[in-house]
Design a protein around this motif. Structure first.
Motif, PDB file in Angstrom:
ATOM      1  N   PHE A   3       3.604  11.176   5.055  1.00 48.60           N
ATOM      2  CA  PHE A   3       4.700  10.912   4.128  1.00 48.60           C
ATOM      3  C   PHE A   3       5.682  12.088   4.112  1.00 48.60           C
ATOM      4  O   PHE A   3       6.899  11.898   4.034  1.00 48.60           O
TER       5      PHE A   3
ATOM      6  N   THR B 207       0.880  -1.168   0.000  1.00 52.88           N
ATOM      7  CA  THR B 207       0.000   0.000   0.000  1.00 52.88           C
ATOM      8  C   THR B 207       0.918   1.218   0.000  1.00 52.88           C
ATOM      9  O   THR B 207       2.118   1.096   0.273  1.00 52.88           O
ATOM     10  N   PRO B 208       0.382   2.393  -0.275  1.00 53.67           N
ATOM     11  CA  PRO B 208       1.248   3.576  -0.203  1.00 53.67           C
ATOM     12  C   PRO B 208       1.941   3.719   1.153  1.00 53.67           C
ATOM     13  O   PRO B 208       3.138   4.014   1.209  1.00 53.67           O
ATOM     14  N   ARG B 209       1.224   3.487   2.257  1.00 50.43           N
ATOM     15  CA  ARG B 209       1.827   3.627   3.587  1.00 50.43           C
ATOM     16  C   ARG B 209       2.923   2.575   3.793  1.00 50.43           C
ATOM     17  O   ARG B 209       4.011   2.893   4.264  1.00 50.43           O
TER      18      ARG B 209
ATOM     19  N   ASN C 113      -0.309  13.925   1.547  1.00 57.46           N
ATOM     20  CA  ASN C 113      -0.222  13.051   2.711  1.00 57.46           C
ATOM     21  C   ASN C 113       0.813  13.613   3.701  1.00 57.46           C
ATOM     22  O   ASN C 113       2.021  13.580   3.452  1.00 57.46           O
TER      23      ASN C 113
ATOM     24  N   GLN D 204       5.719   7.379  -3.399  1.00 54.83           N
ATOM     25  CA  GLN D 204       4.512   7.516  -2.575  1.00 54.83           C
ATOM     26  C   GLN D 204       4.142   8.987  -2.400  1.00 54.83           C
ATOM     27  O   GLN D 204       2.965   9.336  -2.428  1.00 54.83           O
ATOM     28  N   ILE D 205       5.133   9.835  -2.243  1.00 55.92           N
ATOM     29  CA  ILE D 205       4.852  11.270  -2.115  1.00 55.92           C
ATOM     30  C   ILE D 205       4.330  11.826  -3.430  1.00 55.92           C
ATOM     31  O   ILE D 205       3.391  12.625  -3.447  1.00 55.92           O
ATOM     32  N   LYS D 206       4.904  11.377  -4.524  1.00 54.50           N
ATOM     33  CA  LYS D 206       4.439  11.824  -5.846  1.00 54.50           C
ATOM     34  C   LYS D 206       2.973  11.438  -6.058  1.00 54.50           C
ATOM     35  O   LYS D 206       2.186  12.226  -6.579  1.00 54.50           O
ATOM     36  N   GLY D 207       2.607  10.233  -5.632  1.00 55.49           N
ATOM     37  CA  GLY D 207       1.231   9.768  -5.797  1.00 55.49           C
ATOM     38  C   GLY D 207       0.267  10.296  -4.752  1.00 55.49           C
ATOM     39  O   GLY D 207      -0.945  10.246  -4.931  1.00 55.49           O
ATOM     40  N   ASN D 208       0.799  10.786  -3.637  1.00 54.64           N
ATOM     41  CA  ASN D 208      -0.022  11.277  -2.520  1.00 54.64           C
ATOM     42  C   ASN D 208       0.595  12.554  -1.963  1.00 54.64           C
ATOM     43  O   ASN D 208       1.015  12.589  -0.796  1.00 54.64           O
TER      44      ASN D 208
END
Length: 160
Positions: free
Chosen positions: A101, A53-55, A98, A91-95
């Protein structure tokens, strides 16, 4: 009767999974604060066993970067660090909104050796943390507040 037993089992499994995820989050932050390779390896192994998952990927990225400090040889350290950077940055690019992150990246940027040049987003991450702090769960706010007590970038007064 059999259908209700299955539903009951699924509810118990769901509760156990959500409890395990909370425990893993706590274990993750303990490993991040730790300076023990064994602790980091143990949590990384448990993250590898979890569904991506992203997390989970963000946690793996940060712990992989921290793990780089234990790797022998400059080349191995750099390769391991870059692997972690890639996981976290994806993950930061996609969220991008957040806050957690952004906090994870700030912690690494603040402590990474300058030669790695992984410190360009400190101000941006600090602003994201400050603006998103009030929307975080109490446990994560406590982790960030504790971190801010010793941080040179993020101050407790920023979080109020």
């Amino acid at each position: 009767m059999r259908g209700s037993v299955v539903i009951c089992f699924l509810l118990i499994a769901a509760l156990a999974t959500s409890t395990a995820a909370q425990t893993d989050k706590g274990a993750y932050y303990k490993a991040l604060a730790s300076d023990e390779e064994k602790t980091i390896d143990k949590v990384l192994a448990s993250l590898e066993a979890e569904k991506a998952t992203p997390r989970v990927n963000a946690y793996k990225g940060v712990l992989t970067m921290k793990k780089a400090g234990f790797v022998k040889g400059v080349g191995g350290k750099l390769k391991t660090f870059k692997k972690g950077v890639h996981l976290l940055e994806e993950q930061i690019k996609g969220n991008p909104a957040n806050t957690e992150f952004r906090f994870l990246r700030l912690t690494i940027q603040e402590h990474a050796p300058g030669i790695l040049k992984y410190n360009n987003e400190l101000h941006e991450d600090k602003q994201a943390i400050v603006s998103g702090y009030s929307r975080l769960d109490a446990d994560l706010r406590e982790v960030i507040s504790d971190y801010a007590k010793d941080s040179k970038v993020l101050k407790e007064s920023d979080l109020k």
